[in-house]
Design an enzyme around this catalytic site. Structure first.
Site, PDB file in Angstrom:
ATOM      1  N   CYS A   1       0.860  -1.180   0.000  1.00  0.00           N
ATOM      2  CA  CYS A   1       0.000   0.000   0.000  1.00  0.00           C
ATOM      3  C   CYS A   1       0.901   1.236   0.000  1.00  0.00           C
ATOM      4  CB  CYS A   1      -0.989   0.001   1.172  1.00  0.00           C
ATOM      5  SG  CYS A   1      -0.275   0.220   2.815  1.00  0.00           S
TER       6      CYS A   1
ATOM      7  N   ASN B   1       2.504   1.595   4.222  1.00  0.00           N
ATOM      8  CA  ASN B   1       2.776   0.336   4.911  1.00  0.00           C
ATOM      9  C   ASN B   1       2.483   0.419   6.410  1.00  0.00           C
ATOM     10  OD1 ASN B   1       5.598  -1.869   5.518  1.00  0.00           O
ATOM     11  ND2 ASN B   1       3.544  -2.459   4.950  1.00  0.00           N
TER      12      ASN B   1
ATOM     13  N   CYS C   1      -1.279   0.711   7.317  1.00  0.00           N
ATOM     14  CA  CYS C   1      -2.696   0.354   7.478  1.00  0.00           C
ATOM     15  C   CYS C   1      -3.059  -0.905   6.692  1.00  0.00           C
ATOM     16  CB  CYS C   1      -3.608   1.513   7.067  1.00  0.00           C
ATOM     17  SG  CYS C   1      -3.531   2.956   8.139  1.00  0.00           S
ATOM     18  N   ARG C   2      -3.223  -0.757   5.389  1.00  0.00           N
ATOM     19  CA  ARG C   2      -3.771  -1.855   4.585  1.00  0.00           C
ATOM     20  C   ARG C   2      -2.803  -3.014   4.391  1.00  0.00           C
ATOM     21  NH1 ARG C   2      -5.375   1.688  -0.422  1.00  0.00           N
ATOM     22  NH2 ARG C   2      -3.449   2.685   0.267  1.00  0.00           N
ATOM     23  N   SER C   3      -1.586  -2.741   3.938  1.00  0.00           N
ATOM     24  CA  SER C   3      -0.672  -3.860   3.642  1.00  0.00           C
ATOM     25  C   SER C   3      -0.221  -4.608   4.894  1.00  0.00           C
ATOM     26  CB  SER C   3       0.509  -3.416   2.778  1.00  0.00           C
ATOM     27  OG  SER C   3       1.247  -2.379   3.365  1.00  0.00           O
TER      28      SER C   3
ATOM     29  N   ASP D   1      -8.257   3.157   1.533  1.00  0.00           N
ATOM     30  CA  ASP D   1      -7.326   3.594   2.567  1.00  0.00           C
ATOM     31  C   ASP D   1      -8.118   4.172   3.740  1.00  0.00           C
ATOM     32  OD1 ASP D   1      -5.279   4.590   4.120  1.00  0.00           O
ATOM     33  OD2 ASP D   1      -4.292   5.655   2.484  1.00  0.00           O
TER      34      ASP D   1
END
Length: 157
Positions: free
Chosen positions: A13, A16, A18-20, A128
């Site tokens: 993401c 690096n 939140c999402r990934s 996001d």
């Protein structure tokens, strides 16, 4: 279960945090539960948070669902990642475009969108949640759990 990883996956993401890292934590837990020895990591396309732990909200919402992100540290995608990983999976189209631009042509076939593996959501992006409210973190987990299930099915074929 084999101790030698046969497949390696990198989730990507922007920062690096939140999402990934959530995808890394969820997918690692799911792969272990399925008895698969995989190399799983995450990285960002921007260096905003290198060395930082995942966002506290990401950790909090993940923990509520039984996922531990506390040992992860943000890092930047590097050139070697394109050679090293079998799958380089972006959380959205913007990060996908950045990966495609940075990746040598010999490895571009490894790059894709993580949500291509989802079964229950009709979107190709994990949104996001960083600037939004807490409901965004639950939605991210819903998307990631769904895509993780689909990716596991794909890998087990």
């Amino acid at each position: 279960m084999s101790d030698t990883p046969t497949v390696s996956i990198l989730f990507v993401c922007m920062g690096n945090i939140c999402r990934s890292p959530t995808a890394e934590g969820v997918f690692r837990a799911r792969a272990q539960a399925a008895g698969l020895a995989l190399e799983i990591d995450s990285a960002g396309t921007h260096a905003y948070h290198v060395g930082a732990a995942p966002d506290a909200r990401s950790q909090q919402f993940a923990k509520k669902r039984g996922y531990d992100l506390s040992q992860q540290k943000a890092r930047l995608v590097c050139a070697h990642d394109f050679e090293k990983f079998d799958y380089v999976l972006a959380m959205d189209r913007d990060n996908l475009a950045l990966l495609q631009a940075a990746c040598p042509s010999a490895y571009r076939h490894k790059i894709g969108l993580f949500m291509q593996y989802a079964n229950n959501f009709e979107t190709d992006e994990v949104p996001d949640p960083y600037s939004g409210g807490s409901s965004g973190f639950d939605l991210v987990l819903d998307y990631i759990e769904d895509a993780s299930a689909g990716l596991l099915t794909h890998l087990q074929r």
